[in-house]
Design a protein around this motif. Structure first.
Motif, PDB file in Angstrom:
ATOM      1  N   SER A 142      -4.963   6.918  -3.592  1.00 17.59           N
ATOM      2  CA  SER A 142      -5.613   8.050  -4.249  1.00 17.59           C
ATOM      3  C   SER A 142      -5.665   7.768  -5.739  1.00 17.59           C
ATOM      4  O   SER A 142      -4.939   6.914  -6.250  1.00 17.59           O
ATOM      5  CB  SER A 142      -4.845   9.355  -3.987  1.00 17.59           C
ATOM      6  OG  SER A 142      -5.550  10.466  -4.514  1.00 17.59           O
ATOM      7  N   LEU A 143      -6.518   8.494  -6.433  1.00 22.66           N
ATOM      8  CA  LEU A 143      -6.618   8.361  -7.885  1.00 22.66           C
ATOM      9  C   LEU A 143      -5.620   9.326  -8.523  1.00 22.66           C
ATOM     10  O   LEU A 143      -5.986  10.252  -9.249  1.00 22.66           O
ATOM     11  CB  LEU A 143      -8.047   8.669  -8.342  1.00 22.66           C
ATOM     12  CG  LEU A 143      -9.162   7.917  -7.606  1.00 22.66           C
ATOM     13  CD1 LEU A 143     -10.521   8.354  -8.113  1.00 22.66           C
ATOM     14  CD2 LEU A 143      -8.992   6.403  -7.755  1.00 22.66           C
ATOM     15  N   PHE A 144      -4.342   9.093  -8.252  1.00 22.66           N
ATOM     16  CA  PHE A 144      -3.295  10.033  -8.654  1.00 22.66           C
ATOM     17  C   PHE A 144      -3.256  10.276 -10.156  1.00 22.66           C
ATOM     18  O   PHE A 144      -2.890  11.369 -10.605  1.00 22.66           O
ATOM     19  CB  PHE A 144      -1.921   9.524  -8.191  1.00 22.66           C
ATOM     20  CG  PHE A 144      -1.700   9.615  -6.715  1.00 22.66           C
ATOM     21  CD1 PHE A 144      -1.545  10.840  -6.094  1.00 22.66           C
ATOM     22  CD2 PHE A 144      -1.643   8.466  -5.935  1.00 22.66           C
ATOM     23  CE1 PHE A 144      -1.340  10.927  -4.727  1.00 22.66           C
ATOM     24  CE2 PHE A 144      -1.439   8.541  -4.565  1.00 22.66           C
ATOM     25  CZ  PHE A 144      -1.288   9.776  -3.954  1.00 22.66           C
ATOM     26  N   TYR A 145      -3.614   9.273 -10.928  1.00 27.02           N
ATOM     27  CA  TYR A 145      -3.520   9.408 -12.381  1.00 27.02           C
ATOM     28  C   TYR A 145      -4.482  10.468 -12.925  1.00 27.02           C
ATOM     29  O   TYR A 145      -4.373  10.881 -14.087  1.00 27.02           O
ATOM     30  CB  TYR A 145      -3.798   8.067 -13.063  1.00 27.02           C
ATOM     31  CG  TYR A 145      -5.188   7.541 -12.840  1.00 27.02           C
ATOM     32  CD1 TYR A 145      -6.224   7.865 -13.703  1.00 27.02           C
ATOM     33  CD2 TYR A 145      -5.478   6.714 -11.755  1.00 27.02           C
ATOM     34  CE1 TYR A 145      -7.512   7.388 -13.500  1.00 27.02           C
ATOM     35  CE2 TYR A 145      -6.750   6.229 -11.540  1.00 27.02           C
ATOM     36  CZ  TYR A 145      -7.766   6.568 -12.410  1.00 27.02           C
ATOM     37  OH  TYR A 145      -9.033   6.103 -12.186  1.00 27.02           O
ATOM     38  N   THR A 146      -5.431  10.929 -12.108  1.00 26.73           N
ATOM     39  CA  THR A 146      -6.406  11.924 -12.571  1.00 26.73           C
ATOM     40  C   THR A 146      -5.913  13.357 -12.401  1.00 26.73           C
ATOM     41  O   THR A 146      -6.570  14.281 -12.888  1.00 26.73           O
ATOM     42  CB  THR A 146      -7.744  11.783 -11.812  1.00 26.73           C
ATOM     43  OG1 THR A 146      -7.539  12.061 -10.424  1.00 26.73           O
ATOM     44  CG2 THR A 146      -8.318  10.389 -11.983  1.00 26.73           C
ATOM     45  N   ASN A 147      -4.798  13.577 -11.704  1.00 27.25           N
ATOM     46  CA  ASN A 147      -4.371  14.965 -11.509  1.00 27.25           C
ATOM     47  C   ASN A 147      -2.856  15.190 -11.564  1.00 27.25           C
ATOM     48  O   ASN A 147      -2.393  16.264 -11.202  1.00 27.25           O
ATOM     49  CB  ASN A 147      -4.915  15.510 -10.181  1.00 27.25           C
ATOM     50  CG  ASN A 147      -4.511  14.673  -8.986  1.00 27.25           C
ATOM     51  OD1 ASN A 147      -3.407  14.129  -8.944  1.00 27.25           O
ATOM     52  ND2 ASN A 147      -5.400  14.546  -8.011  1.00 27.25           N
ATOM     53  N   LEU A 148      -2.107  14.201 -12.002  1.00 31.25           N
ATOM     54  CA  LEU A 148      -0.666  14.370 -12.151  1.00 31.25           C
ATOM     55  C   LEU A 148      -0.285  14.138 -13.606  1.00 31.25           C
ATOM     56  O   LEU A 148      -0.741  13.176 -14.214  1.00 31.25           O
ATOM     57  CB  LEU A 148       0.105  13.375 -11.265  1.00 31.25           C
ATOM     58  CG  LEU A 148      -0.089  13.479  -9.754  1.00 31.25           C
ATOM     59  CD1 LEU A 148       0.698  12.368  -9.065  1.00 31.25           C
ATOM     60  CD2 LEU A 148       0.339  14.836  -9.228  1.00 31.25           C
ATOM     61  N   HIS A 191      -8.710   6.670   3.917  1.00 32.20           N
ATOM     62  CA  HIS A 191      -8.713   7.231   5.276  1.00 32.20           C
ATOM     63  C   HIS A 191      -9.687   6.459   6.165  1.00 32.20           C
ATOM     64  O   HIS A 191      -9.374   6.075   7.298  1.00 32.20           O
ATOM     65  CB  HIS A 191      -9.141   8.705   5.234  1.00 32.20           C
ATOM     66  CG  HIS A 191      -8.047   9.665   4.901  1.00 32.20           C
ATOM     67  ND1 HIS A 191      -6.811   9.643   5.508  1.00 32.20           N
ATOM     68  CD2 HIS A 191      -8.013  10.715   4.043  1.00 32.20           C
ATOM     69  CE1 HIS A 191      -6.056  10.615   5.028  1.00 32.20           C
ATOM     70  NE2 HIS A 191      -6.757  11.278   4.129  1.00 32.20           N
ATOM     71  N   ALA A 192     -10.899   6.243   5.648  1.00 33.44           N
ATOM     72  CA  ALA A 192     -11.940   5.568   6.421  1.00 33.44           C
ATOM     73  C   ALA A 192     -11.550   4.128   6.735  1.00 33.44           C
ATOM     74  O   ALA A 192     -11.762   3.636   7.850  1.00 33.44           O
ATOM     75  CB  ALA A 192     -13.260   5.611   5.657  1.00 33.44           C
ATOM     76  N   GLY A 207       0.855  -1.183   0.000  1.00 32.03           N
ATOM     77  CA  GLY A 207       0.000   0.000   0.000  1.00 32.03           C
ATOM     78  C   GLY A 207       0.890   1.231   0.000  1.00 32.03           C
ATOM     79  O   GLY A 207       1.785   1.351   0.842  1.00 32.03           O
ATOM     80  N   ILE A 208       0.666   2.143  -0.939  1.00 38.50           N
ATOM     81  CA  ILE A 208       1.572   3.265  -1.137  1.00 38.50           C
ATOM     82  C   ILE A 208       0.867   4.605  -0.964  1.00 38.50           C
ATOM     83  O   ILE A 208      -0.204   4.838  -1.545  1.00 38.50           O
ATOM     84  CB  ILE A 208       2.195   3.225  -2.556  1.00 38.50           C
ATOM     85  CG1 ILE A 208       2.943   1.915  -2.800  1.00 38.50           C
ATOM     86  CG2 ILE A 208       3.101   4.436  -2.784  1.00 38.50           C
ATOM     87  CD1 ILE A 208       4.215   1.757  -1.993  1.00 38.50           C
ATOM     88  N   PHE A 244      -7.234   3.590  -5.288  1.00 34.45           N
ATOM     89  CA  PHE A 244      -8.417   3.642  -4.442  1.00 34.45           C
ATOM     90  C   PHE A 244      -8.728   5.081  -4.050  1.00 34.45           C
ATOM     91  O   PHE A 244      -7.823   5.908  -3.914  1.00 34.45           O
ATOM     92  CB  PHE A 244      -8.201   2.797  -3.179  1.00 34.45           C
ATOM     93  CG  PHE A 244      -8.076   1.331  -3.453  1.00 34.45           C
ATOM     94  CD1 PHE A 244      -9.192   0.510  -3.444  1.00 34.45           C
ATOM     95  CD2 PHE A 244      -6.832   0.769  -3.746  1.00 34.45           C
ATOM     96  CE1 PHE A 244      -9.081  -0.847  -3.715  1.00 34.45           C
ATOM     97  CE2 PHE A 244      -6.712  -0.581  -4.021  1.00 34.45           C
ATOM     98  CZ  PHE A 244      -7.841  -1.389  -3.998  1.00 34.45           C
ATOM     99  N   ASP A 245     -10.013   5.359  -3.874  1.00 35.15           N
ATOM    100  CA  ASP A 245     -10.448   6.695  -3.474  1.00 35.15           C
ATOM    101  C   ASP A 245      -9.746   7.126  -2.189  1.00 35.15           C
ATOM    102  O   ASP A 245      -9.658   6.360  -1.220  1.00 35.15           O
ATOM    103  CB  ASP A 245     -11.965   6.706  -3.271  1.00 35.15           C
ATOM    104  CG  ASP A 245     -12.474   8.053  -2.807  1.00 35.15           C
ATOM    105  OD1 ASP A 245     -12.651   8.934  -3.651  1.00 35.15           O
ATOM    106  OD2 ASP A 245     -12.673   8.208  -1.580  1.00 35.15           O
TER     107      ASP A 245
END
Length: 304
Positions: free
Chosen positions: A66-72, A138-139, A5-6, A132-133
């Motif tokens: 996180s869905l990093f591919y959507t904003n980097l 966090h949850a 997990g990263i 993952f979202d």
């Protein structure tokens, strides 16, 4: 199944799981000795694999929080993996082109491929990659690690994947299920980071110092002002700025047509990220105006 997990953002970290059991977790800064080290936690990953006698080819899945591919963009991804300044220069050039309208953002499958490429080059040839979202992560870290069963999970931060605040419940069949989500417009984390910066500290790093400083403050009118930043009406939560952004930008002496440097910096993220940055500017201006004449201690107290 063996999973890494990263966290690929600031405070980079890695968690090693095998067959549903957490074996170990560590932040990159503990190994690199660089405070809040970011990006791919190369040293932390190597340590966990070494300590547990595993090879990179033993990893079945790499999960990003996180869905990093959507904003980097592609060069930012390469920079975070390789830490080579050349890619950072290319990333800044990308932003300049976006800001000037010379090129458009290319996310989704284009940047997913960049992640896959870097992970393969890092030696993880057998691992699948999954995103993952951010707030679901966090949850999950709260619910599954809790020493008791709970009916409701609440998450809040600056913003991640377009969300700044969320409520979840656990369903035996579906797992954690979102009940409601709120966007960057109501970010509590942004407010607290704004206070941190106002008091001369570094946002996303020194917020804990504000908590300590609050012990020396006293209650007063400022506390009520801060409470007025948030409003809950007709089942809807909102936070300053409540009015139209362009109107407020002009009211605070900002121009929607900002200077080139600001425009280039704003293109480091998605449209949500740029709106978040615009909100932060207005919030900072409001805080500076409304806290004038108050001591640092009282400001810290009021924001708690």
């Amino acid at each position: 199944m063996t999973i890494l997990g990263i966290n690929f953002s600031h405070d980079a970290s890695v968690c090693l799981l095998k067959d549903g059991k957490v074996l170990a977790a560590i932040e990159e800064e503990k190994i690199s000795r660089v405070k809040q080290d970011s990006g791919w936690p190369v040293h932390a990953v190597e340590k966990l694999l070494h300590d547990h006698g595993m090879a990179k080819t033993d990893i079945d899945l790499i999960a990003f929080g996180s869905l990093f591919y959507t904003n980097l963009n592609k060069n930012e991804i390469r920079y975070r993996f390789r830490k080579a300044k050349l890619y950072k220069a290319f990333e800044i050039l990308n932003r300049a082109c976006y800001a000037l309208g010379i090129a458009n953002h290319r996310f989704s499958e284009y940047t997913k491929a960049a992640f896959e490429e870097e992970i393969r080059k890092a030696g993880f040839t057998a691992a699948k990659v999954q995103y993952f979202d951010h707030h679901l992560c966090h949850a999950a870290s709260a619910w599954y690690a809790a020493p008791f069963e709970c009916d409701l999970v609440f998450t809040a931060d600056g913003h991640g994947d377009g969300t700044a605040m969320a409520f979840y419940e656990h369903n035996p069949l579906e797992g954690l299920r979102p009940l409601s989500k709120y966007g960057y417009e109501v970010s509590v984390g942004q407010f607290y980071s704004g206070i941190t910066q106002l008091l001369g500290f570094r946002p996303t790093r020194h917020e804990g110092k504000i908590t300590g400083l609050a012990a020396y403050g006293k209650p007063g009118l400022l506390l009520e002002k801060f409470r007025g930043l948030f409003c809950f009406q007709a089942g809807k939560l909102s936070r300053f700025p409540f009015e139209d952004q362009e109107t407020l930008l002009n009211a605070f002496g900002f121009s929607t047509d900002t200077d080139l440097k600001t425009r280039i910096n704003a293109y480091s993220e998605s449209e949500t990220g740029r709106q978040y940055a615009s909100n932060a500017r207005m919030l900072a201006a409001w805080l500076k105006k409304e806290t004038s004449g108050h001591s640092k201690e009282d400001i810290a107290y009021a924001c708690q």
